[in-house]
Scaffold this active site. Structure first.
Site, PDB file in Angstrom:
ATOM      1  N   ASP A 137      93.529 -33.613-108.402  1.00 23.04           N
ATOM      2  CA  ASP A 137      93.057 -32.557-109.290  1.00 23.04           C
ATOM      3  C   ASP A 137      93.705 -31.221-108.919  1.00 23.04           C
ATOM      4  O   ASP A 137      93.826 -30.884-107.731  1.00 23.04           O
ATOM      5  CB  ASP A 137      91.532 -32.459-109.161  1.00 23.04           C
ATOM      6  CG  ASP A 137      90.907 -31.529-110.177  1.00 23.04           C
ATOM      7  OD1 ASP A 137      91.051 -31.788-111.377  1.00 23.04           O
ATOM      8  OD2 ASP A 137      90.266 -30.544-109.753  1.00 23.04           O
ATOM      9  N   GLU A 182      97.941 -33.955-111.192  1.00 19.08           N
ATOM     10  CA  GLU A 182      97.503 -33.173-112.344  1.00 19.08           C
ATOM     11  C   GLU A 182      98.058 -31.770-112.121  1.00 19.08           C
ATOM     12  O   GLU A 182      97.462 -30.950-111.433  1.00 19.08           O
ATOM     13  CB  GLU A 182      95.981 -33.112-112.462  1.00 19.08           C
ATOM     14  CG  GLU A 182      95.555 -32.410-113.746  1.00 19.08           C
ATOM     15  CD  GLU A 182      94.320 -31.536-113.624  1.00 19.08           C
ATOM     16  OE1 GLU A 182      93.719 -31.208-114.658  1.00 19.08           O
ATOM     17  OE2 GLU A 182      93.965 -31.149-112.490  1.00 19.08           O
TER      18      GLU A 182
END
Length: 596
Positions: A244, A315
């Protein structure tokens, strides 16, 4: 099996080679490296919304395990689990309080082990989410930092700073949170500060919600801790990690002011730039700093010590694509989501530009391109593509916002998906898109839980609309989401016809298109294939044609039908074909795969 020799004009034969006129080779086939992640199609599971096993209305690990046969029948290679760790759920689990345990909301570590074992039995690999940019404010480290006070070793793990102004009453810099509002909170002004007896005036950085304090990745203890977390889950058998905010962990020295804007979802343009940029990249001194690459080189070594080609997935909202490619160099990560592709307008020229730029950038570092159209942070593409204006991408759609055309959106979404699955590289599927699920655009504002909703002054609908629980059975309470019929967010009536049991039983359904396309993708080895543009087949400027191995992929974006070549063997289409004077035609917003 009929061979398509291609055409120079509709219906006329032409030998299709990479040296033929009008054929432009962009990407050669991969003839050597065959690690699974180079070509895999990976299915994102958002745990709270996939399937509920205990009847509390919130999805959980046992619920996921009970529905894994659906993924096996679909034909994906792996699943990625969004966070299921211990968390106060201030941001749906992306605020982690304990990285080595399962939140009771989702089950136990034993439930995770059972899920992993069942996935292995079904031939599915398992990737888990890792959230290293920030922790929850309920994390033991942060609670210790608040208690220890300014200048303490405990605070050194985070980004605490003195404020500006005569009495430190102003934030240390002018950064804004991606969720809206300031990126700094003063310790003494926290809601629980007085109750906890904490009165000091330092500030802490949170690029997301107040309850998600950013870690200081210059601190060696932070780096050591996360390498241990990687090993904990690798030892439990996971096949990789989706990272993330992979581009945000390191901040520029001195945390300088910046007058630009940061957001969860950036705007897009009608035409992609030559380098593939669409405006999707986060910029500023808090993103894409050189120091992140040192972290990923260290993590690469951790994964390399385990067998089975374990993978790291970034990401990273980074542009241009040459910058994104740096995250997947041979000693760093293995995949990076292509958000420039996701944010490109539904337009032939724009998509050709971003695909070409993407493959060239990835080829420079001998990495696969990782395609994606939807996820838990963006409006589902079955609704996004039905909005007026090909490049419109709002951060959520509320009942008072312009509404999408559902028929147009689904038709374009199916065409876009079939085009994506024909591309070489890896691809991601977000749960429910194989059912043709639309965004829930009529959700009652009082039910919204995304922190971006209230931090933006209740002006952006946020991400709840793409996170609504899945429909499994059309005639069951809660559409079969769980045994009680309860769902943590209400499902729209349109979900009845999208229920998995209806989709599986209906010829020509979106589920059947995904299933058949995934089977053909494997049969023709498209994930490790080539890409060459074939201009002679794109007989309209609003059409796009490319060949991958022995499959020809043709998409028509325009109102005028595009003629298929003679003797074409149709493998799959996203929608019905038309008939013209010379034979079959491809209508607007339709993709077809042909055997060449």
């Amino acid at each position: 099996m009929t061979r398509i020799d291609s055409t120079s004009t509709a219906g006329a034969p032409l030998a299709l080679t990479t040296t033929a006129p009008g054929v432009t080779l962009v990407h050669p086939a991969n003839d050597s490296a065959r690690e699974w992640w180079r070509s895999a199609v990976i299915y994102q599971v958002y745990p709270r919304s996939f399937a509920d096993g205990d009847g509390d209305g919130i999805g959980d690990l046992p619920g996921i395990t009970s529905r894994l046969e659906h993924l096996a029948a679909l034909g994906v290679d792996a699943l990625w689990l969004s966070p299921f760790y211990r968390s106060p759920q201030a941001d749906a689990g992306y605020d982690v309080a304990d990285y080595r345990d399962v939140d009771p909301l989702f089950g136990t570590l034993e439930d995770f082990d059972r899920l992993r074992d069942r996935a292995t039995e079904l031939g599915l690999r398992v990737i888990v989410d890792l959230v290293p940019n920030h922790t929850s404010d309920d994390h033991e480290w942060f609670k210790a930092a608040l208690a220890a006070g300014p200048g303490s070793p405990e605070r050194a793990r985070y980004l605490f700073r003195e404020g500006q102004g005569e009495h430190g009453e102003l934030p240390p810099n002018n950064w804004k949170s991606i969720f809206g509002g300031p990126a700094w909170t003063r310790v003494s002004e926290r809601a629980a500060a007085a109750e906890d007896g904490i009165t000091d005036g330092q500030w802490y950085l949170h690029m997301f919600d107040t309850r998600q304090p950013d870690l200081d990745w210059e601190h060696p203890e932070v780096r050591s801790e996360f390498e241990d977390v990687l090993r904990f889950w690798l030892d439990r058998g996971v096949d990789g990690f989706r990272i993330d905010v992979a581009h945000g962990m390191v901040k520029a020295p001195g945390l300088p002011d910046w007058d630009g804007e940061v957001s969860m979802v950036e705007g897009t343009t009608e035409d992609a730039h030559e380098d593939g940029s669409t405006g999707a990249g986060n910029s500023g001194p808090m993103f894409d700093q050189e120091g992140v690459h040192e972290i990923y080189r260290a993590w690469h070594k951790v994964l390399a010590a385990y067998d089975g080609d374990r993978a790291l997935v970034a990401e990273a909202w980074v542009e241009p694509l040459s910058r994104l490619a740096r995250y997947v160099r041979s000693d760093e990560m293995h995949q990076a989501f292509n958000f420039s592709y996701l944010t490109t307008a539904w337009d032939a020229a724009a998509l050709r530009g971003v695909v070409t730029a993407s493959l060239k950038a990835s080829d420079e570092v001998e990495a696969p391109t990782t395609w994606v159209l939807s996820n838990h942070d963006v409006v589902r593409h079955a609704s996004r593509m039905g909005l007026a204006g090909a490049g419109v991408r709002p951060n959520g759609i509320g009942k008072n916002d312009p509404q999408p055309d559902p028929e147009l959106g689904l038709r374009r979404a199916r065409a876009a998906t079939l085009q994506m699955l024909g591309l070489p590289g890896s691809a991601y599927v977000y749960q429910g898109e194989e059912l043709g699920l639309p965004e829930h655009t009529d959700l009652d504002d009082d039910l919204r839980q995304d922190p971006a909703w209230w931090r933006n002054g209740y002006t952006e609908a946020g991400r709840d609309g793409c996170r609504v629980p899945l429909p499994w059975e059309a005639d069951a309470p809660g559409y079969g989401f769980g045994p009680s019929g309860e769902t943590w967010l209400p499902q729209p009536a349109s979900y009845k016809e999208c229920a998995a049991d209806v989709q599986r039983a209906t010829e020509g359904s979106t589920f059947s298109m995904y299933r058949d396309a995934l089977a053909l993708r494997k049969e023709h080895d498209l994930g490790l294939g080539s890409l060459a543009w074939v201009d002679e087949l794109a007989t309209s400027p609003a059409a796009l044609a490319f060949v991958n191995n022995d499959v020809l992929v043709l998409t028509n974006f325009g109102a005028e039908p595009v003629a298929l070549p003679t003797d074409a063997r149709v493998l799959i289409t996203s929608g019905p074909l038309g008939e013209g004077d010379a034979g079959s035609t491809v209508p607007q917003d339709t993709t077809v795969w042909l055997q060449r």
